[in-house]
Motif scaffolding. Structure first.
Motif, short mmCIF file in Angstrom:
data_model
loop_
_atom_site.label_atom_id
_atom_site.label_comp_id
_atom_site.label_asym_id
_atom_site.label_seq_id
_atom_site.Cartn_x
_atom_site.Cartn_y
_atom_site.Cartn_z
N SER A 47 0.68 -1.15 0.04
CA SER A 47 -0.11 0.27 0.01
C SER A 47 0.69 1.53 -0.12
O SER A 47 0.98 1.83 0.70
CB SER A 47 -1.59 -0.03 1.14
N PRO A 48 1.76 1.65 -0.79
CA PRO A 48 2.41 2.39 -1.21
C PRO A 48 1.69 3.82 -1.03
O PRO A 48 0.91 3.82 -2.25
CB PRO A 48 3.80 1.85 -2.29
N VAL A 49 2.08 5.10 -0.78
CA VAL A 49 1.13 6.33 -0.58
C VAL A 49 2.08 7.83 -1.07
O VAL A 49 1.51 8.57 -1.36
CB VAL A 49 0.36 6.66 0.22
N TYR A 50 3.25 7.49 -1.26
CA TYR A 50 4.05 8.62 -1.27
C TYR A 50 5.34 8.05 -2.31
O TYR A 50 6.33 7.02 -1.25
CB TYR A 50 4.27 9.70 -0.36
N GLN A 66 1.73 2.53 3.27
CA GLN A 66 0.53 3.26 4.42
C GLN A 66 1.34 3.18 5.64
O GLN A 66 0.49 3.51 6.74
CB GLN A 66 -0.26 3.09 3.90
N ASP A 67 1.36 1.29 6.16
CA ASP A 67 1.46 0.64 7.53
C ASP A 67 2.55 0.92 7.91
O ASP A 67 2.31 0.79 8.91
CB ASP A 67 1.17 -0.91 6.69
N GLY A 68 3.37 1.84 8.29
CA GLY A 68 3.46 2.92 8.40
C GLY A 68 5.48 2.33 8.54
O GLY A 68 6.31 3.25 9.05
N ARG A 69 5.75 1.63 7.43
CA ARG A 69 7.32 1.92 6.88
C ARG A 69 7.54 2.94 5.45
O ARG A 69 6.96 2.68 5.09
CB ARG A 69 7.78 0.39 6.18
N VAL A 90 2.10 3.60 14.49
CA VAL A 90 0.54 3.92 13.09
C VAL A 90 -0.86 3.21 12.97
O VAL A 90 -0.37 2.00 13.32
CB VAL A 90 1.75 3.89 12.32
N SER A 91 -1.55 3.98 13.31
CA SER A 91 -2.54 3.25 13.26
C SER A 91 -3.31 3.23 11.64
O SER A 91 -3.13 4.14 10.72
CB SER A 91 -4.18 3.85 13.54
N HIS A 94 -8.49 2.58 9.31
CA HIS A 94 -9.51 3.13 8.60
C HIS A 94 -8.89 3.23 7.14
O HIS A 94 -7.00 3.69 7.17
CB HIS A 94 -10.19 4.46 9.33
N PRO A 95 -9.23 3.80 5.69
CA PRO A 95 -8.63 2.73 5.25
C PRO A 95 -7.82 4.57 4.43
O PRO A 95 -6.74 4.40 3.68
CB PRO A 95 -9.38 2.96 3.88
N GLU A 96 -8.46 5.89 5.19
CA GLU A 96 -7.40 7.01 5.19
C GLU A 96 -6.57 7.02 6.09
O GLU A 96 -5.84 8.07 6.38
CB GLU A 96 -8.50 8.13 5.03
N ARG A 97 -6.33 6.44 7.10
CA ARG A 97 -5.02 6.33 8.06
C ARG A 97 -4.26 5.62 8.05
O ARG A 97 -4.16 5.02 6.71
CB ARG A 97 -5.70 6.02 9.08
N GLY A 98 -3.06 6.35 8.40
CA GLY A 98 -2.17 5.42 8.43
C GLY A 98 -0.86 5.93 8.18
O GLY A 98 -0.77 7.69 8.54
#
Length: 392
Positions: A47-50, A66-69, A90-91, A94-98
């Motif tokens: 789940s990469p976000v950036y 997104q999971d925190g790595r 990291v929480s 919810h799909p928008e959290r992380g």
């Protein structure tokens, strides 16, 4: 889809309105948009976000999962060991959290400082400072964390997540309106709330952070940290490395996705309109504050969740120079936007099957596209595309 990664938000229909604002129109020269292709940089991600760089001359890329790595890519190879692992903090409830954002200090090569933006275990937004390990440049010190800002979130969605250091050396932080639908607490228009805002702080100031003295609300009614307001869920913003101009992708509610603009000469204080306006259309209440309307927008026939991008300043696609690229998470479309005097012209560059969570930039100004389902791609030259046309 009214918010990044989340389907099914509904609100009352908005009353239509057409504020006076520069119209999108075709490129008067009729010159074609450059063609683009996507080349895989890294696959098998979680789940990469950036994706971004450290500005330290190493040519490494850093991918936020997104999971925190945070993962490192060097010489085209994805390293197994994370640069930083924050999964315990990291929480992802919810799909928008992380873990949502990462910024390297402008003097990272000297001080080893990086900033992260994530959702903590209580659901609050956390912005924290870390330092690189003293023994391994591909590892940050997990014990070096110092929290700069903690902000409770009334709902799990609309967390914003972007952070960057501007050309002025200050840290800019994008925050959504607090979530739910329709901004029920009217946070975005409330100068006493940090939600629905773009903040500007001095990350090098006295603990936990300093306030730049020229911030528009400093010493006045309203929160000193605020740089701009009236944002719903600013999902990715960037600064043009050549001009210093700032672009913000702001996710819409039921109808309209938008791109907002702030010139380098700005002194801050812009109101981008939400929740009074969604794009250029009236959304809620009859007040008429001074509002900066978007430079580009599109309706939900073309997508449902805008992902802001970057102005291209690389060398691989010369015809793209000066073009702002942005995309949509739901449809996978990628557009290019150029300024022509007081007007802006837009055109579709690519129609992909990607869930676009972000664009990214390397040290040389080349651009990347982040696919939420596990990959990062590099933009490269392809066959010529169509002429610029109105963004409809």
């Amino acid at each position: 889809m009214c918010c990044l990664l989340t389907v099914g938000c509904t609100t009352p229909a908005a009353a239509p309105e057409a504020p006076a604002t520069p119209a999108l129109r075709p490129n008067p020269t009729g010159s074609p948009l450059p063609g683009l292709v996507l080349q895989a940089l890294a696959e098998g991600l979680n789940s990469p976000v950036y994706v971004t760089h450290a500005g330290d001359g190493s040519s490494r890329l850093f991918i936020v999962e997104q999971d925190g790595r945070i993962r490192v890519v060097q010489d085209g190879r994805l390293k197994e060991t994370p640069f930083l692992d924050l999964t315990a903090q990291v929480s992802r409830s919810h799909p928008e959290r992380g873990l949502l954002g990462l910024a390297f200090h402008p003097r990272y090569a000297q001080n080893g400082v990086l900033i992260v933006h994530y959702t903590g275990r209580t659901g609050a937004t956390v912005v924290a400072r870390y330092r690189v390990s003293g023994t391994d440049p591909d590892r940050a010190d997990p014990d070096s964390g110092q929290v700069l800002l903690t902000l409770p979130q009334p709902y799990p969605n609309h967390n914003g997540g972007g952070i960057l250091f501007g050309p002025d050396g200050y840290l800019y932080i994008a925050l959504g309106d607090g979530g739910s639908a329709g901004d029920p607490q009217n946070n975005a228009q409330n100068p006493e709330s940090l939600l629905g805002k773009l903040l500007r702080i001095d990350a090098d100031g006295p603990a936990p952070y300093g306030i730049p003295p020229d911030n528009p609300f400093a010493g006045k009614p309203g929160r000193d940290e605020i740089w701009a307001y009236g944002l719903r869920n600013p999902w990715r913003f960037s600064v043009d490395r050549a001009t210093g101009d700032l672009y913000i992708g702001d996710v819409g509610q039921n109808q309209t996705e938008e791109i907002n603009f702030q010139p380098r000469s700005s002194q801050g204080g812009q109101n981008y309109g939400w929740r009074i306006y969604e794009g250029r259309s009236r959304y809620k209440d009859d007040s008429r504050p001074e509002t900066v309307f978007p430079i580009a927008e599109y309706d939900h026939s073309l997508g449902c969740s805008v992902t802001g991008g970057y102005v291209y300043r690389g060398q691989a696609v010369p015809a793209l120079t000066g073009t702002y690229l942005y995309g949509d998470y739901c449809s996978g479309r990628i557009w290019g936007l150029r300024r022509d005097g007081a007007d802006w012209a837009a055109g579709q560059l690519l129609d992909t099957d990607l869930a676009i969570t972000s664009f990214g930039e390397d040290e040389a100004g080349e651009l990347y596209v982040v696919h939420h389902r596990g990959a990062v791609y590099r933009l490269a030259a392809g066959p010529s595309g169509p002429a610029l046309s109105p963004d409809r």
